[in-house]
Design an enzyme around this catalytic site. Structure first.
Site, PDB file in Angstrom:
ATOM      1  N   ASN A 191     -17.283  24.908  14.722  1.00  0.00           N
ATOM      2  CA  ASN A 191     -18.177  24.869  13.564  1.00  0.00           C
ATOM      3  C   ASN A 191     -19.186  23.743  13.788  1.00  0.00           C
ATOM      4  O   ASN A 191     -18.861  22.582  13.641  1.00  0.00           O
ATOM      5  CB  ASN A 191     -17.331  24.616  12.303  1.00  0.00           C
ATOM      6  N   TRP A 192     -20.399  24.127  14.152  1.00  0.00           N
ATOM      7  CA  TRP A 192     -21.398  23.112  14.504  1.00  0.00           C
ATOM      8  C   TRP A 192     -21.963  22.404  13.271  1.00  0.00           C
ATOM      9  O   TRP A 192     -22.653  21.398  13.403  1.00  0.00           O
ATOM     10  CB  TRP A 192     -22.546  23.751  15.294  1.00  0.00           C
ATOM     11  N   LYS A 193     -21.738  22.945  12.095  1.00  0.00           N
ATOM     12  CA  LYS A 193     -22.273  22.358  10.849  1.00  0.00           C
ATOM     13  C   LYS A 193     -23.792  22.136  11.002  1.00  0.00           C
ATOM     14  O   LYS A 193     -24.452  22.909  11.683  1.00  0.00           O
ATOM     15  CB  LYS A 193     -21.531  21.066  10.505  1.00  0.00           C
TER      16      LYS A 193
ATOM     17  N   HIS B 292     -15.704  27.002   3.384  1.00  0.00           N
ATOM     18  CA  HIS B 292     -15.498  25.681   3.989  1.00  0.00           C
ATOM     19  C   HIS B 292     -15.490  24.607   2.896  1.00  0.00           C
ATOM     20  O   HIS B 292     -16.244  24.688   1.929  1.00  0.00           O
ATOM     21  CB  HIS B 292     -16.591  25.392   5.023  1.00  0.00           C
TER      22      HIS B 292
ATOM     23  N   GLU C 165     -16.741  21.785   2.759  1.00  0.00           N
ATOM     24  CA  GLU C 165     -18.052  21.157   2.494  1.00  0.00           C
ATOM     25  C   GLU C 165     -18.898  22.034   1.573  1.00  0.00           C
ATOM     26  O   GLU C 165     -19.655  21.533   0.749  1.00  0.00           O
ATOM     27  CB  GLU C 165     -18.766  20.858   3.823  1.00  0.00           C
TER      28      GLU C 165
ATOM     29  N   GLU D  98      -7.477  24.184   6.332  1.00  0.00           N
ATOM     30  CA  GLU D  98      -8.131  22.913   6.637  1.00  0.00           C
ATOM     31  C   GLU D  98      -7.860  21.911   5.523  1.00  0.00           C
ATOM     32  O   GLU D  98      -8.576  21.889   4.514  1.00  0.00           O
ATOM     33  CB  GLU D  98      -9.644  23.115   6.768  1.00  0.00           C
TER      34      GLU D  98
ATOM     35  N   GLY E  21     -13.058  15.656   9.545  1.00  0.00           N
ATOM     36  CA  GLY E  21     -14.031  14.626   9.915  1.00  0.00           C
ATOM     37  C   GLY E  21     -13.534  13.211   9.684  1.00  0.00           C
ATOM     38  O   GLY E  21     -14.318  12.266   9.728  1.00  0.00           O
TER      39      GLY E  21
ATOM     40  N   SER F  94     -10.020  17.451  12.325  1.00  0.00           N
ATOM     41  CA  SER F  94      -9.903  16.446  13.382  1.00  0.00           C
ATOM     42  C   SER F  94      -9.109  16.905  14.600  1.00  0.00           C
ATOM     43  O   SER F  94      -8.370  16.122  15.200  1.00  0.00           O
ATOM     44  CB  SER F  94      -9.321  15.145  12.813  1.00  0.00           C
TER      45      SER F  94
ATOM     46  N   GLY G  83     -14.667  21.024  14.241  1.00  0.00           N
ATOM     47  CA  GLY G  83     -15.962  20.474  13.849  1.00  0.00           C
ATOM     48  C   GLY G  83     -16.513  19.562  14.928  1.00  0.00           C
ATOM     49  O   GLY G  83     -17.050  20.019  15.937  1.00  0.00           O
ATOM     50  N   GLY G  84     -16.353  18.263  14.744  1.00  0.00           N
ATOM     51  CA  GLY G  84     -16.938  17.255  15.631  1.00  0.00           C
ATOM     52  C   GLY G  84     -16.710  17.524  17.113  1.00  0.00           C
ATOM     53  O   GLY G  84     -17.654  17.442  17.921  1.00  0.00           O
TER      54      GLY G  84
HETATM   55  P1  PGA Z   1     -13.564  18.251  12.139  1.00  0.00           P
HETATM   56  O1  PGA Z   1     -14.101  19.443  11.193  1.00  0.00           O
HETATM   57  O2  PGA Z   1     -12.949  18.920  13.348  1.00  0.00           O
HETATM   58  O3  PGA Z   1     -14.776  17.446  12.481  1.00  0.00           O
HETATM   59  O4  PGA Z   1     -12.557  17.501  11.339  1.00  0.00           O
HETATM   60  C1  PGA Z   1     -13.369  20.620  11.039  1.00  0.00           C
HETATM   61  C2  PGA Z   1     -14.100  21.547  10.109  1.00  0.00           C
HETATM   62  O5  PGA Z   1     -14.773  21.067   9.205  1.00  0.00           O
HETATM   63  O6  PGA Z   1     -14.030  22.776  10.252  1.00  0.00           O
END
Ligand code: PGA
Length: 252
Positions: A9-11, A97, A99, A169, A175, A215, A236-237
């Protein structure tokens, strides 16, 4: 049959130049020998979907969108429809998600509509859900997860589930660098599979892919993914770095 998946997930990261660089590194890294039961997905921003789809053509990398609107079309400034995504060659969408839930007030009711629209358009949905830190501290995490799933997904017909991928999640792990322990992940994933089994039967539940997100890195992926009910990850990251993402894919 249950499939394993690693979805990046590149956000709101990677402009078109950065996207091209990352994709070219990923294309180099994925040798033919990777088990075909293992799906690899990248999720660029809307504006980069079309070029990314063209770059990964004829490769094993699939492309998903990070969000979409539930309406067919109309006066929804700034939004993207299922038809636009499909037309761009995108058949998978992340919905729910944390976010989106937190910063854009997406509710379970809204998400149920989005899921319906995606399924009506024959798209696959990576459906995200998970508890807040307070929910876990107060021991409410199972209840919260059950609620999120039942409000958004448990009205669906059994047939629709062939296009549903679940992504647990825990919000406190996204994050933050703090990952759920392998035991916490397995405990929750087994609970989720059991909920699906109760509603739709054991065969269907056994076929549903359940990803863990929060994470995940190259260094912790293996112990998370070695659990019987953890079928991969939503990353994510670490998905922004080709070497990290590769290590995570290898860990499945
Ligand atoms: P993260 O994000 O790996 O940076 O914790 C995961 C996500 O939001 O899908």
């Amino acid at each position: 049959m249950r499939k394993q998946m690693v979805a990046g997930n590149w956000k709101m990261n990677n402009n078109v130049v950065e996207s091209e660089l990352l994709i070219s590194k990923l294309l180099e890294k994925f040798p033919e020998s990777i088990n075909s039961n293992k799906r690899i997905v990248v999720t660029p921003s809307f504006v980069n979907l079309i070029p990314v789809v063209s770059w990964v053509k004829n490769s094993r990398i699939e492309v998903a969108a990070q969000n979409m609107h539930f309406a067919k079309n109309g006066a929804f400034t700034g939004e993207i429809s299922a038809d636009m995504l499909k037309n761009a060659g995108v058949n998978i969408v992340i919905l729910g998600h944390s976010e989106r839930r937190t910063y854009f007030n997406e509710t379970d009711e809204l998400l149920a509509k989005k899921v319906m629209t995606a399924l009506e358009n024959n798209m696959e949905v990576i459906f995200c859900f998970g508890e807040l830190l307070d929910d876990r501290k107060s021991g409410n995490h199972f209840k919260v997860v059950e609620n999120q799933l039942s409000k958004a997904l448990f009205e669906l017909e059994a047939l629709a589930w062939k296009n549903i991928i679940l992504a647990y999640e825990p919000v406190w792990a996204i994050g933050t660098g703090e990952t759920a322990s392998p035991e916490q992940a397995q405990e929750m994933h087994a609970f989720i599979r059991q909920l699906v089994a109760k509603k739709y039967g054991a065969d269907l539940a056994n076929d549903v892919t359940i990803l863990y997100g929060g994470s995940v890195k190259g260094s912790n992926a293996q112990e998370l993914f070695s659990n019987p009910d953890v079928d991969g990850g939503l990353i994510g990251g670490a998905a922004l770095n080709a070497a990290e993402f590769e290590a995570i894919i290898k860990a499945v």
